[in-house]
Write an enzyme that holds these catalytic residues in place. Structure first.
Site, PDB file in Angstrom:
ATOM      1  N   GLY A  46       0.871  -1.173   0.000  1.00 30.37           N
ATOM      2  CA  GLY A  46       0.000   0.000   0.000  1.00 30.37           C
ATOM      3  C   GLY A  46       0.898   1.211   0.000  1.00 30.37           C
ATOM      4  O   GLY A  46       1.920   1.236   0.711  1.00 30.37           O
ATOM      5  N   GLU A  48       1.035   4.187   1.231  1.00 33.83           N
ATOM      6  CA  GLU A  48       1.392   4.883   2.465  1.00 33.83           C
ATOM      7  C   GLU A  48       2.205   3.995   3.409  1.00 33.83           C
ATOM      8  O   GLU A  48       3.200   4.438   3.991  1.00 33.83           O
ATOM      9  CB  GLU A  48       0.128   5.393   3.163  1.00 33.83           C
ATOM     10  CG  GLU A  48      -0.683   6.378   2.332  1.00 33.83           C
ATOM     11  CD  GLU A  48      -1.592   5.704   1.300  1.00 33.83           C
ATOM     12  OE1 GLU A  48      -2.176   6.429   0.468  1.00 33.83           O
ATOM     13  OE2 GLU A  48      -1.715   4.453   1.316  1.00 33.83           O
ATOM     14  N   ARG A 179      -3.982   7.047  -9.677  1.00 29.90           N
ATOM     15  CA  ARG A 179      -4.269   5.704 -10.179  1.00 29.90           C
ATOM     16  C   ARG A 179      -5.591   5.762 -10.937  1.00 29.90           C
ATOM     17  O   ARG A 179      -6.671   5.739 -10.347  1.00 29.90           O
ATOM     18  CB  ARG A 179      -4.376   4.694  -9.027  1.00 29.90           C
ATOM     19  CG  ARG A 179      -3.094   4.531  -8.232  1.00 29.90           C
ATOM     20  CD  ARG A 179      -2.045   3.780  -9.039  1.00 29.90           C
ATOM     21  NE  ARG A 179      -0.839   3.549  -8.252  1.00 29.90           N
ATOM     22  CZ  ARG A 179       0.206   4.377  -8.218  1.00 29.90           C
ATOM     23  NH1 ARG A 179       0.170   5.501  -8.917  1.00 29.90           N
ATOM     24  NH2 ARG A 179       1.267   4.091  -7.498  1.00 29.90           N
ATOM     25  N   ALA A 242      15.023  14.187 -10.573  1.00 29.95           N
ATOM     26  CA  ALA A 242      13.982  14.854  -9.794  1.00 29.95           C
ATOM     27  C   ALA A 242      14.382  16.306  -9.568  1.00 29.95           C
ATOM     28  O   ALA A 242      15.558  16.608  -9.324  1.00 29.95           O
ATOM     29  CB  ALA A 242      13.768  14.148  -8.459  1.00 29.95           C
ATOM     30  N   ASP A 269       7.038   5.351  -3.869  1.00 30.29           N
ATOM     31  CA  ASP A 269       6.890   5.345  -2.412  1.00 30.29           C
ATOM     32  C   ASP A 269       8.249   5.361  -1.732  1.00 30.29           C
ATOM     33  O   ASP A 269       8.457   6.057  -0.736  1.00 30.29           O
ATOM     34  CB  ASP A 269       6.098   4.112  -1.974  1.00 30.29           C
ATOM     35  CG  ASP A 269       4.758   3.989  -2.676  1.00 30.29           C
ATOM     36  OD1 ASP A 269       4.165   5.036  -2.987  1.00 30.29           O
ATOM     37  OD2 ASP A 269       4.323   2.850  -2.921  1.00 30.29           O
TER      38      ASP A 269
END
Length: 329
Positions: A46, A48, A179, A242, A269
Site C-alpha cells: 500500500g 502509504e 491511479r 527529480a 513510495d
C-alpha cells in the site's frame, strides 16, 4: 525492602505517520501469466505503508494509520508491518468490512495490478481524521491521492487534513499518486480534486508523467507554477531525475542514478521515504533528493512492494555534494 523499579519510559512518538490503505498482495512467483500460475505469493503493500516501512528501513520512527478487516489478510498486514518496524498501534479493525486485496499480473515485462478494494475496511476511513493525538505528535503526516479515490468519506478526510487543517502541527506531505483505474466511478474528476489537495499541502510529490496526464502540464517549472503556494514541490521524472522547489534552496535538480529495473512498483513510495528521511535529518536539498533516488533504486531492483533498504553506512557517503554520484550503490 527493595525500592520500586521506575516505570519504563514511554517510547517517543513516530516522526512520520502515513495514513491510507494497506492491502494483501497476491503475485505469481515467476513471470508466468496470472491465469497460468498454480501458486501465488502473499505479501503486503500500500502506498502509504510502503513509505512507512521504507522510512523504518532508513532508521526513522514511523507509523501506519488505517483500517483492516477482522480477517486473515488484515492480521497478515499488521504482522508484516510490525516486523518491518512500523508502529500499527492505532490501526482500526473493522468487524464487517474486508481487508483490501490486489493481485499483480506479469504482462510483457511489466506489471498489471488488479484491485479488489471496493467496500474495503479502509474505504470507511473518515470523514474525521483518526487518532488525532498521534497525528498531532508527528513531525510529518504523509498521505496520497490514492486515498481520495476510495470513497466519499475518504475524500472528506483528505480535505479535512489538507485543506481545513483539522490537525495542526505536523508538516503535511502529499504524493499525488494518481491511479486512473480507481477513479472510474468517482463522482468528481480526479484532476480537480488532486489539484485542490496538492495546492493545500506543505510538501507535494508528483511525477511529471502524471502531471501531464492530469493537468496537461509537462515541464517541472510549469508544474511548480500550477501548484501555487505549496512551499515544497518535488517533480519526479522517472529515470531522468527529480527537481525540487523550496524556499530555502530554490530550484534543485538531481539526476537519477543508473539502475537495471526489475519492477517499478513501489519506487515512488521509496523515493518519498528517502526524501522525507533527508528532511527529518535536516540535510541539504540535494542530499534529500539523492536519498530519495537511492531508496527508489532499492525498490526498482526487487519485485517486493517494500524493498530492503541498503545500510546507511553505504548510502550516506553518497549524499555529500562532493561525492561521486554516478557510482552510487
Amino acid at each position: 525492602m527493595h525500592p520500586a523499579s521506575p516505570a519504563a519510559a514511554a517510547p517517543p512518538p513516530p516522526a512520520v505517520v502515513c495514513l491510507g490503505e494497506t492491502m494483501a498482495v497476491l503475485t505469481p512467483p515467476g513471470p508466468e501469466p496470472l491465469h497460468a500460475s498454480s501458486t501465488l505469493n502473499l505479501r503486503t503493500g500500500g502506498a502509504e505503508s510502503n513509505v512507512a516501512a521504507s522510512l523504518a528501513g532508513l532508521g526513522h520512527r514511523s507509523a501506519w494509520l488505517g483500517r483492516v478487516g477482522d480477517d486473515p489478510f488484515g492480521r497478515r498486514v499488521l504482522a508484516d508491518l510490525t516486523a518491518l518496524g512500523v508502529a500499527t498501534d492505532a490501526v482500526e479493525t473493522d468487524p464487517a468490512r474486508p481487508t483490501g486485496l490486489y493481485v499483480k499480473e506479469p504482462v510483457g515485462g511489466a506489471t498489471r495490478p488488479h484491485y479488489y478494494r471496493a467496500g474495503s475496511a479502509a474505504s470507511a476511513l473518515g470523514p474525521e481524521p483518526p487518532a488525532p493525538d498521534l497525528l498531532r505528535a508527528a513531525r510529518v503526516v504523509h498521505v496520497t491521492g490514492i486515498t481520495a479515490a476510495l470513497s466519499g468519506s475518504c475524500r472528506r478526510l483528505l480535505r479535512s487534513l489538507l485543506v481545513e487543517r483539522a490537525v495542526p502541527g505536523p508538516l503535511l506531505s502529499f504524493d499525488v499518486n494518481h491511479r486512473a483505474a480507481l477513479w472510474r466511478d468517482a463522482p468528481e474528476p480526479a484532476a480537480d480534486l488532486l489539484l485542490e489537495l496538492a495546492r493545500a499541502a506543505d510538501l507535494v510529490l508528483v511525477g511529471r508523467d502524471e502531471a501531464a496526464a492530469l493537468w496537461g502540464t509537462e515541464q517541472p517549472d510549469d508544474i511548480r507554477a500550477l501548484l501555487g503556494a505549496a512551499p515544497r514541490v518535488v517533480v519526479k521524472d522517472a529515470d531522468i531525475g527529480a527537481t525540487s522547489y523550496t524556499p530555502e534552496a530554490g530550484t534543485v535538480f538531481v539526476p537519477a542514478p543508473r539502475v537495471d529495473v526489475v519492477e517499478p512498483v513501489g519506487a515512488g513510495d521509496a523515493f518519498a521515504a528517502g526524501y522525507l528521511a533527508g528532511l527529518l535529518e535536516n540535510r541539504p536539498e540535494s542530499a534529500r533528493l539523492r536519498l530519495g533516488h537511492l531508496a527508489a533504486r532499492a525498490a526498482l531492483t526487487t519485485t517486493d512492494d517494500v524493498p530492503r533498504m541498503p545500510p546507511r553506512h553505504r548510502l550516506d557517503p553518497h549524499l555529500a555534494p562532493d561525492s561521486s554520484w554516478s557510482t552510487a550503490p
